[in-house]
Design a protein around this motif. Structure first.
Motif, PDB file in Angstrom:
ATOM      1  N   ASN A 163      37.806  36.524  33.000  1.00  0.00           N
ATOM      2  CA  ASN A 163      36.988  37.630  32.525  1.00  0.00           C
ATOM      3  C   ASN A 163      35.514  37.368  32.827  1.00  0.00           C
ATOM      4  O   ASN A 163      34.646  37.452  31.950  1.00  0.00           O
ATOM      5  N   SER A 164      35.264  37.016  34.097  1.00  0.00           N
ATOM      6  CA  SER A 164      33.900  36.767  34.554  1.00  0.00           C
ATOM      7  C   SER A 164      33.787  37.232  36.004  1.00  0.00           C
ATOM      8  O   SER A 164      34.805  37.510  36.648  1.00  0.00           O
ATOM      9  N   PRO A 165      32.571  37.298  36.537  1.00  0.00           N
ATOM     10  CA  PRO A 165      32.407  37.674  37.939  1.00  0.00           C
ATOM     11  C   PRO A 165      33.140  36.753  38.925  1.00  0.00           C
ATOM     12  O   PRO A 165      33.447  37.154  40.044  1.00  0.00           O
ATOM     13  N   ALA A 166      33.473  35.536  38.509  1.00  0.00           N
ATOM     14  CA  ALA A 166      34.218  34.618  39.385  1.00  0.00           C
ATOM     15  C   ALA A 166      35.584  35.193  39.750  1.00  0.00           C
ATOM     16  O   ALA A 166      36.139  34.863  40.804  1.00  0.00           O
ATOM     17  N   ASP A 167      36.125  36.059  38.913  1.00  0.00           N
ATOM     18  CA  ASP A 167      37.425  36.651  39.197  1.00  0.00           C
ATOM     19  C   ASP A 167      37.408  37.480  40.473  1.00  0.00           C
ATOM     20  O   ASP A 167      38.393  37.509  41.211  1.00  0.00           O
ATOM     21  N   ASP A 168      36.292  38.150  40.731  1.00  0.00           N
ATOM     22  CA  ASP A 168      36.189  38.952  41.958  1.00  0.00           C
ATOM     23  C   ASP A 168      36.328  38.081  43.202  1.00  0.00           C
ATOM     24  O   ASP A 168      36.927  38.497  44.189  1.00  0.00           O
ATOM     25  N   THR A 169      35.781  36.878  43.159  1.00  0.00           N
ATOM     26  CA  THR A 169      35.854  35.978  44.300  1.00  0.00           C
ATOM     27  C   THR A 169      37.301  35.699  44.674  1.00  0.00           C
ATOM     28  O   THR A 169      37.700  35.856  45.829  1.00  0.00           O
ATOM     29  N   ILE A 170      38.098  35.291  43.709  1.00  0.00           N
ATOM     30  CA  ILE A 170      39.477  34.920  44.021  1.00  0.00           C
ATOM     31  C   ILE A 170      40.336  36.150  44.312  1.00  0.00           C
ATOM     32  O   ILE A 170      41.170  36.136  45.227  1.00  0.00           O
ATOM     33  N   LEU A 171      40.141  37.232  43.572  1.00  0.00           N
ATOM     34  CA  LEU A 171      40.952  38.426  43.810  1.00  0.00           C
ATOM     35  C   LEU A 171      40.685  39.029  45.182  1.00  0.00           C
ATOM     36  O   LEU A 171      41.624  39.400  45.891  1.00  0.00           O
ATOM     37  N   ASN A 172      39.421  39.113  45.569  1.00  0.00           N
ATOM     38  CA  ASN A 172      39.105  39.672  46.886  1.00  0.00           C
ATOM     39  C   ASN A 172      39.649  38.808  48.014  1.00  0.00           C
ATOM     40  O   ASN A 172      40.014  39.318  49.069  1.00  0.00           O
ATOM     41  N   HIS A 173      39.699  37.522  47.805  1.00  0.00           N
ATOM     42  CA  HIS A 173      40.214  36.617  48.830  1.00  0.00           C
ATOM     43  C   HIS A 173      41.737  36.664  48.913  1.00  0.00           C
ATOM     44  O   HIS A 173      42.306  36.556  50.001  1.00  0.00           O
ATOM     45  N   ILE A 174      42.394  36.814  47.801  1.00  0.00           N
ATOM     46  CA  ILE A 174      43.854  36.708  47.772  1.00  0.00           C
ATOM     47  C   ILE A 174      44.546  38.018  48.162  1.00  0.00           C
ATOM     48  O   ILE A 174      45.713  38.007  48.585  1.00  0.00           O
ATOM     49  N   LYS A 175      43.871  39.137  48.052  1.00  0.00           N
ATOM     50  CA  LYS A 175      44.504  40.424  48.360  1.00  0.00           C
ATOM     51  C   LYS A 175      45.108  40.487  49.767  1.00  0.00           C
ATOM     52  O   LYS A 175      46.262  40.911  49.911  1.00  0.00           O
ATOM     53  N   PRO A 176      44.370  40.113  50.817  1.00  0.00           N
ATOM     54  CA  PRO A 176      44.993  40.175  52.155  1.00  0.00           C
ATOM     55  C   PRO A 176      46.227  39.276  52.280  1.00  0.00           C
ATOM     56  O   PRO A 176      47.218  39.666  52.905  1.00  0.00           O
ATOM     57  N   LEU A 177      46.189  38.103  51.696  1.00  0.00           N
ATOM     58  CA  LEU A 177      47.333  37.204  51.733  1.00  0.00           C
ATOM     59  C   LEU A 177      48.523  37.813  50.983  1.00  0.00           C
ATOM     60  O   LEU A 177      49.660  37.757  51.445  1.00  0.00           O
ATOM     61  N   ALA A 178      48.256  38.417  49.846  1.00  0.00           N
ATOM     62  CA  ALA A 178      49.321  39.046  49.066  1.00  0.00           C
ATOM     63  C   ALA A 178      49.932  40.221  49.826  1.00  0.00           C
ATOM     64  O   ALA A 178      51.153  40.400  49.811  1.00  0.00           O
ATOM     65  N   ARG A 179      49.100  40.995  50.495  1.00  0.00           N
ATOM     66  CA  ARG A 179      49.628  42.112  51.290  1.00  0.00           C
ATOM     67  C   ARG A 179      50.493  41.594  52.432  1.00  0.00           C
ATOM     68  O   ARG A 179      51.584  42.096  52.676  1.00  0.00           O
TER      69      ARG A 179
END
Length: 142
Positions: free
Chosen positions: A11-27
């Motif tokens: 629940n911090s801005p650090a979450d955006d870092t990991i989520l934005n990075h992992i989305k292409p891999l998850a797709r």
């Protein structure tokens, strides 16, 4: 490749870092995303033992997880979320083992010296206690 990716969020801005990075891999791998937040305040750590009512922290954390899961679902991802309570590193490891997670993707804060001892303990403990890949990304400074 990866079927279930565990993403501990704080629940911090650090979450955006990991989520934005992992989305292409998850797709690419058609992976299911599992968001996990560990509430670690006093009420959360004693919630079951003392049969306490949910604190404002717990209520806000659950709402945050629900919002993030809705956002990711709207983007086409398969997502579940879980709110754990207690010591973050212990809960992350426990959850990864019980849910047959293939990858843990976490952000770090890049602390140095004494801060590593205080803030890097979660990442350090997790990476030493699991037998699956752990992807670590330094959170972007804002």
């Amino acid at each position: 490749m990866y079927h279930q990716i565990l993403i501990p969020v704080e629940n911090s801005p650090a979450d955006d870092t990991i989520l934005n990075h992992i989305k292409p891999l998850a797709r690419w791998s058609n992976a299911h995303l599992v968001l996990l937040h560990v509430a670690d305040g006093w009420v959360a750590r004693n919630y079951d033992h003392l049969k306490l009512a949910e604190s404002e922290e717990i209520i806000e954390d659950r709402a945050y997880l629900e919002r993030r899961a809705r956002e990711l679902t709207a983007e086409g991802f398969s997502v579940t979320y879980h709110l754990a309570m207690g010591e973050p590193s212990d809960e992350i490891v426990k959850f990864a083992r019980q849910d047959h997670i293939d990858l843990i993707a976490m952000s770090t804060h890049g602390h140095r010296f004494i801060s590593d001892l205080l803030y890097g303990a979660t990442v350090d403990k997790v990476r030493h206690l699991v037998d699956i890949p752990v992807l670590l990304l330094k959170a972007k400074e804002r």
